[in-house]
Design an enzyme around this catalytic site. Sequence first.
Site: not given
Ligand code: PEP
Ligand code: MG
Length: 591
Positions: A199, A306, A343, A446, A469-470, A480, A517
């Site tokens: 993040h 977020r 979210r 995710e 991402n997740d 990550r 996203c």
């Molecule tokens: C993701 O996991 O792709 C996502 C958009 O949420 P975050 O990056 O805030 O975990």
């Molecule tokens: Mg996520």
Amino acid sequence: MSIQMFGLPVSRGVAIGRAVLVDSSRVDVAHYFVEPERLSGEIDRLRQARNTVAEELGTLKRDLPAEAPSELAALLDVHLMLLHDPMITDALRQWIDVRHYNAEWAVSAQTEVLVRQFDEMDDPYLRERKADIEQVAERLLRALAREGNTLPVVAHPRDFAGEDPLVLVANDIAPADMLQFKGSVFTGFVTDVGGRTSHTAIVARSMDIPAVVGAREASRLVRQDDWLIIDGDTGAVLINPSPIVLEEYRFRQRQSELERARLHRLRHTPAVTLDGVQVELLANIELPGDAPAALEAGAVGVGLFRTEFLFMNRGGDLPDEDEQFEAYRSAVEAMKGLPVTIRTVDIGADKPLDRMSVNELRHEHALNPALGLRAIRWSLSEPAMFRQQLRAILRASAYGKVRVLVPMVAHRREVLAIVDALNRAKQHLQDHAVPFNNVELGAMVEVPAAALAMPMLMQHFDFVSIGTNDLIQYTLAIDRADESVAHLYDPWHPAVLTMIANVISAANSAGKHVSVCGEMAGDTAFTEMLVAMGLRSLSMHPSQMASVKQRVLRTDSQRVARLLPSALQAEDPAQAWQAAMTGPNPKSSTH
Ligand code: PEP
Ligand code: MG
């Protein structure tokens, strides 16, 4: 001597500037420039803080119980001596006078210089003395914070002709701390730790300034004031480069600025493929204040707000319903009727609430925070807080088009609890005659379990948004945020691509809106492939929108759809896709 090292490139472009080293524990120290006519006032502030600390130390010493060990009094004497050491006080004054740094920044900068000098001493006793310097600095910073500051903040070094640009170097920066650097004096970042989709990296990317994370030794090798080049495209970090190298990078810097200006002209062009397929480009935002930049970049809505950033670094004092409502309403109003996907809070893993909070402690003691009480799990463990957030979001829906998105949904039990919480929140507002509009309810996909249980999700949700991402983290079992396994974090892995393709296809077949996203949405290496999978909605940082749009404009959706199956079945989809597209290596720059 010039040194070159490599980290993970997370935000494109080249930054050239003087290094400002910040210790991770002092990242939240304010960094800004003081206007020339206010410099003497700033020096007075520092003097005042020094007097306060001297008084504190004097009182502590006087009140030491008789039975206290004699070392304690001696330690306080050392701290008093350091506080008044003319070499240190002169240096602090210099940072303010010559560099125009605010007092807190001066203290932090000088502390870094001294700590390094102590670190390099051979004598272990002297080396240990750096703790004294740090303690005195902490006291000074606390005294300055108590005093407050009435000086206006000058946002950018270019406000002062002749100032060198500055780049920030730190071992680590928490995502919430990173956020406070938006619009700050820094033109680039390097950190020792972090993964490409941590993040911290995401926030750096949203600031659209060159950044490299996971550069391991950076904060140890770089010294305060060194000249640095940060190459956010390749991950290279160069310390004190030669004039020739510097010139080469300055040229690249100008080229990339020209390219950005060229792309910017696309912002009002609709994103339509060569064969006429409309693709919706939405923005990811962290704070309501990001909404104008989203509009300016040509976003047709917010695909991911977020909200957890509203909850972070508040010392446990979480925002109440009204404060949240104001934040959501302000984002909704700023988007002028375009949809805003809010979210619910995604706290946990690498987004701790606050260093001091009980929750933070809970996370620290969790065996594996990424698999622990994060996102919707955390919200459902605090049902009153969750309903409060849902009420605040519903209230904002009276001011525009709002969608609610829930992170990390995996289990049917959670789904039922979410639907129940939303119904209760609506009932509460109805009972109190508070207006709200209909909101669509969406789930983030995710976790592999969610991707494999699409029929169940489609029963209960109006839309889905794929958090790549997740999804990558949990599919490949790669943290990550951990740079030691970053090389295995691979969005091109066939398992990942197949899962994404299946989710898009399941949502399309059910007639439900589906979006991506995660960071893949803003990575141009994946634009054609996502369109080929049937995706018609992508949500990304506003700064990425123009280059993704350019890709969309050059895509033939039918052609890429024909090429997709064999690429997905290939052992190495990256290579197969590259060959099929006959373009440059599609290996991404941000993954
Ligand atoms: C993701 O996991 O792709 C996502 C958009 O949420 P975050 O990056 O805030 O975990
Ligand atoms: Mg996520």
